[in-house]
Design a protein around this motif. Structure first.
Motif, PDB file in Angstrom:
ATOM      1  N   TRP A  45       6.544  74.938  72.135  1.00 39.88           N
ATOM      2  CA  TRP A  45       7.712  74.601  71.317  1.00 39.88           C
ATOM      3  C   TRP A  45       8.882  75.534  71.643  1.00 39.88           C
ATOM      4  O   TRP A  45      10.020  75.096  71.780  1.00 39.88           O
ATOM      5  CB  TRP A  45       7.392  74.701  69.815  1.00 39.88           C
ATOM      6  CG  TRP A  45       6.302  73.763  69.365  1.00 39.88           C
ATOM      7  CD1 TRP A  45       5.995  72.549  69.919  1.00 39.88           C
ATOM      8  CD2 TRP A  45       5.376  73.964  68.288  1.00 39.88           C
ATOM      9  NE1 TRP A  45       4.941  71.979  69.246  1.00 39.88           N
ATOM     10  CE2 TRP A  45       4.530  72.818  68.251  1.00 39.88           C
ATOM     11  CE3 TRP A  45       5.163  74.988  67.362  1.00 39.88           C
ATOM     12  CZ2 TRP A  45       3.506  72.668  67.313  1.00 39.88           C
ATOM     13  CZ3 TRP A  45       4.146  74.835  66.423  1.00 39.88           C
ATOM     14  CH2 TRP A  45       3.325  73.698  66.402  1.00 39.88           C
ATOM     15  N   LEU A  48      10.415  74.751  75.072  1.00 38.07           N
ATOM     16  CA  LEU A  48      11.195  73.504  75.106  1.00 38.07           C
ATOM     17  C   LEU A  48      12.436  73.581  74.226  1.00 38.07           C
ATOM     18  O   LEU A  48      13.373  72.794  74.394  1.00 38.07           O
ATOM     19  CB  LEU A  48      10.318  72.320  74.685  1.00 38.07           C
ATOM     20  CG  LEU A  48       9.275  71.911  75.733  1.00 38.07           C
ATOM     21  CD1 LEU A  48       8.314  70.880  75.164  1.00 38.07           C
ATOM     22  CD2 LEU A  48       9.947  71.351  76.982  1.00 38.07           C
ATOM     23  N   VAL A  52      17.222  72.767  74.793  1.00 36.74           N
ATOM     24  CA  VAL A  52      17.970  72.135  73.701  1.00 36.74           C
ATOM     25  C   VAL A  52      19.040  73.107  73.184  1.00 36.74           C
ATOM     26  O   VAL A  52      20.205  72.724  72.980  1.00 36.74           O
ATOM     27  CB  VAL A  52      17.019  71.708  72.554  1.00 36.74           C
ATOM     28  CG1 VAL A  52      17.807  71.192  71.369  1.00 36.74           C
ATOM     29  CG2 VAL A  52      16.040  70.648  73.043  1.00 36.74           C
TER      30      VAL A  52
ATOM     31  N   LEU B 336       6.951  69.215  68.417  1.00 33.74           N
ATOM     32  CA  LEU B 336       7.163  68.634  69.750  1.00 33.74           C
ATOM     33  C   LEU B 336       7.883  67.288  69.635  1.00 33.74           C
ATOM     34  O   LEU B 336       8.765  66.972  70.432  1.00 33.74           O
ATOM     35  CB  LEU B 336       5.835  68.453  70.493  1.00 33.74           C
ATOM     36  CG  LEU B 336       6.014  68.114  71.987  1.00 33.74           C
ATOM     37  CD1 LEU B 336       6.494  69.327  72.770  1.00 33.74           C
ATOM     38  CD2 LEU B 336       4.752  67.557  72.612  1.00 33.74           C
ATOM     39  N   LEU B 339      11.506  67.936  69.100  1.00 31.66           N
ATOM     40  CA  LEU B 339      12.143  68.314  70.361  1.00 31.66           C
ATOM     41  C   LEU B 339      12.338  67.084  71.247  1.00 31.66           C
ATOM     42  O   LEU B 339      13.386  66.922  71.887  1.00 31.66           O
ATOM     43  CB  LEU B 339      11.285  69.354  71.085  1.00 31.66           C
ATOM     44  CG  LEU B 339      11.297  70.754  70.470  1.00 31.66           C
ATOM     45  CD1 LEU B 339      10.127  71.589  70.963  1.00 31.66           C
ATOM     46  CD2 LEU B 339      12.615  71.460  70.795  1.00 31.66           C
ATOM     47  N   TRP B 340      11.338  66.216  71.248  1.00 32.83           N
ATOM     48  CA  TRP B 340      11.431  64.958  72.014  1.00 32.83           C
ATOM     49  C   TRP B 340      12.656  64.160  71.540  1.00 32.83           C
ATOM     50  O   TRP B 340      13.419  63.639  72.353  1.00 32.83           O
ATOM     51  CB  TRP B 340      10.156  64.134  71.798  1.00 32.83           C
ATOM     52  CG  TRP B 340       9.453  63.731  73.054  1.00 32.83           C
ATOM     53  CD1 TRP B 340       9.310  62.460  73.519  1.00 32.83           C
ATOM     54  CD2 TRP B 340       8.756  64.577  73.985  1.00 32.83           C
ATOM     55  NE1 TRP B 340       8.577  62.463  74.688  1.00 32.83           N
ATOM     56  CE2 TRP B 340       8.227  63.738  74.994  1.00 32.83           C
ATOM     57  CE3 TRP B 340       8.532  65.947  74.087  1.00 32.83           C
ATOM     58  CZ2 TRP B 340       7.489  64.234  76.078  1.00 32.83           C
ATOM     59  CZ3 TRP B 340       7.805  66.434  75.154  1.00 32.83           C
ATOM     60  CH2 TRP B 340       7.303  65.595  76.130  1.00 32.83           C
ATOM     61  N   LEU B 342      15.358  65.257  70.017  1.00 34.59           N
ATOM     62  CA  LEU B 342      16.610  65.926  70.396  1.00 34.59           C
ATOM     63  C   LEU B 342      16.916  65.696  71.872  1.00 34.59           C
ATOM     64  O   LEU B 342      18.049  65.378  72.248  1.00 34.59           O
ATOM     65  CB  LEU B 342      16.515  67.434  70.101  1.00 34.59           C
ATOM     66  CG  LEU B 342      16.500  67.821  68.615  1.00 34.59           C
ATOM     67  CD1 LEU B 342      16.125  69.294  68.443  1.00 34.59           C
ATOM     68  CD2 LEU B 342      17.857  67.545  67.987  1.00 34.59           C
ATOM     69  N   LEU B 343      15.882  65.831  72.711  1.00 37.07           N
ATOM     70  CA  LEU B 343      16.092  65.624  74.140  1.00 37.07           C
ATOM     71  C   LEU B 343      16.450  64.165  74.427  1.00 37.07           C
ATOM     72  O   LEU B 343      17.249  63.876  75.330  1.00 37.07           O
ATOM     73  CB  LEU B 343      14.830  66.052  74.919  1.00 37.07           C
ATOM     74  CG  LEU B 343      14.617  67.572  74.946  1.00 37.07           C
ATOM     75  CD1 LEU B 343      13.169  67.931  75.277  1.00 37.07           C
ATOM     76  CD2 LEU B 343      15.563  68.236  75.952  1.00 37.07           C
ATOM     77  N   ILE B 346      20.106  63.868  73.617  1.00 39.27           N
ATOM     78  CA  ILE B 346      20.911  64.486  74.684  1.00 39.27           C
ATOM     79  C   ILE B 346      20.965  63.550  75.892  1.00 39.27           C
ATOM     80  O   ILE B 346      22.013  63.373  76.522  1.00 39.27           O
ATOM     81  CB  ILE B 346      20.325  65.863  75.085  1.00 39.27           C
ATOM     82  CG1 ILE B 346      20.435  66.837  73.909  1.00 39.27           C
ATOM     83  CG2 ILE B 346      21.044  66.428  76.302  1.00 39.27           C
ATOM     84  CD1 ILE B 346      19.688  68.151  74.107  1.00 39.27           C
TER      85      ILE B 346
END
Lengths: 66, 387
Positions: A45, A48, A52, B336, B339-340, B342-343, B346
């Motif tokens: 985490w 990654l 961001v 995770l 984060l996925w 957010l990516l 982007i």
């Protein structure tokens, strides 16, 4: 500090250093999350989160003060 | 080929591959966003299971299959399986042994009480998540749709690689992370496009490649079915269709005993297309984070209940299995997934800004590439490559 254009050309590491480090961090994060739980997940985490955060930092910062 | 020509060519590759795939990629990003949280949305839509002591015994799968057949007489049970996270099991039925899988529907049972906790009605009515899934996977066009989306994914991968190549000349004199906001909107978005694209490079590349592999799942499974499974089934070639089915719970127990380091996740009932007409195919998976992505099927003769074979999946199905988590982002908890998401957002900005740049100033961009290309080739340095 606004970044921007320099009078000299970037060296290889000035140009590719940050992209390479981010690529390695992403690769580590994607793999670590697959290999274990607990500490592995936390490190995945964190790794990654770096790309961001880098996106957020450079695209949202105020450069008008130049 | 000269450096100038090389850069021009890479730029053309970047431009055309992006232009063709961008609209579909935007659709993939938008529909992918709710799909990341499929599990959470599902949990939120359904009430939690009853609180019972942890050691409450589980019902036999035979009971649940029998109950499903009683509710839908005349239908054929095609799959059954267990949930990894909660004591539930599902039973999937279809109108007949060879009906279109789109007509399948399932019942989900509480394994401790036998109560039906969720079910989809027969006839494939479209839910919101079902709509997202179909738009993401095949555009309602079945296998041709999957292959088309796979091709768009391939163009996306080529666009990323060519984008990295042209990133170099663009950033020749710029500090990493430079976003020139003062000059023009187009220049600002160009810098943002370059920045966000290069920072999310590996993630986007992995999502692209694993997406392509996932889109090939139907032909890859078909290949395995026609080659390795077919050869395992040689002794059954002339046998008539099975007359009676032995206990499916016994099949599950037998497979579990044969592979003590694995756990059973699902069973494919006799089926010509997805399994064997003469076997229960019991799917097992490992118990560690990595091996839980890798499955081993056990073929159990549906009449005798004996193990015919423990199959090993070929390398291309192993690649497919690893492509799933790496595409879905569902393998390390909610952080995770966030984060996925957010990516994913982007990536939408990268796609959108790329489209904007093309629409806004096609001619300027070509002039810029021309200058950069000439500069790379050793001509006079450009006075102003920025505007």
């Amino acid at each position: 500090m606004s970044g921007g254009k320099k009078s000299r050309e970037n060296t290889f590491w000035q140009l590719w250093g940050a992209p390479i480090v981010l690529a390695l961090l992403t690769t580590f994060g994607l793999t670590a999350a697959l290999l274990g739980t607990g500490a592995w997940h936390w490190s995945a985490w964190t790794a990654l989160l770096v790309p961001v955060a880098v996106c957020a930092h450079y695209s949202l910062r105020d450069t008008s003060r130049g | 080929m000269s450096t100038a020509k090389t850069i021009r060519n890479w730029y053309l590759v970047h431009k055309w591959t992006s232009l063709i795939c961008t609209i579909f990629l935007l659709l993939l990003c938008i529909t992918g966003l709710p799909l990341i949280f499929g599990e959470e949305i599902d949990e939120w839509q359904h009430p939690p299971l009853a609180e019972l002591p942890a050691d409450t015994p589980h019902l036999s799968l035979d009971r649940l299959v029998e109950e499903s057949r009683r509710r839908f007489p005349g239908e054929y049970v095609r799959f059954a399986g267990f949930d990894e996270h909660e004591p539930t099991a599902y039973v999937t039925l279809g109108p007949s042994i060879d009906a279109d899988p789109e007509l399948n529907h399932f019942l989900k049972y509480d394994l401790r009480t036998g109560e039906v906790v969720e079910q989809t009605p027969p006839g494939d009515p479209l839910t919101f998540m079902g709509l997202m899934f179909r738009l993401h996977v095949d555009l309602f066009a079945g296998l041709p749709g999957e292959l088309f989306m796979g091709f768009m994914g391939l163009l996306f991968v080529i666009a990323i690689v060519s984008g990295v190549v042209v990133y170099g000349p663009f950033m020749r004199k710029l500090e990493f992370g430079t976003v020139r906001r003062e000059r023009s909107a187009r220049l600002k978005w160009l810098d943002l496009h370059n920045l966000l694209g290069i920072v999310t490079l590996v993630w986007a590349l992995v999502i692209g490649i694993t997406g392509v592999i996932n889109d090939l799942s139907t032909p890859l499974f078909g290949l395995w079915r026609m080659t390795e499974v077919e050869s395992l089934l040689t002794p059954y070639r002339d046998k008539p269709a099975p007359q009676h089915f032995s206990s499916v719970q016994a099949a599950v127990d037998k497979a579990g005993a044969a592979l003590p380091e694995m756990e059973v996740i699902s069973v494919t009932f006799p089926d010509k297309r997805f399994g064997s007409p003469h076997h229960y195919v019991v799917w097992t998976q490992g118990k560690t984070p990595l091996t839980s992505q890798l499955r081993t099927p056990v073929l159990i003769d549906v009449e005798s209940g004996d193990i015919t074979a423990i199959a090993q999946l070929p390398w291309y199905l192993r690649a497919l299995e690893l492509s799933r988590p790496l595409h879905f982002g569902d393998y390390a908890g909610l952080p995770l997934k966030l984060l996925w998401a957010l990516l994913d957002v982007i990536t939408m900005v990268v796609l959108g800004s790329g489209l904007y740049l093309w629409l806004k100033r096609r001619s300027t961009m070509e002039a810029r590439i021309e200058k950069l290309a000439r500069f790379e080739a050793g001509a006079t340095p450009p006075l102003e490559i920025a505007s």
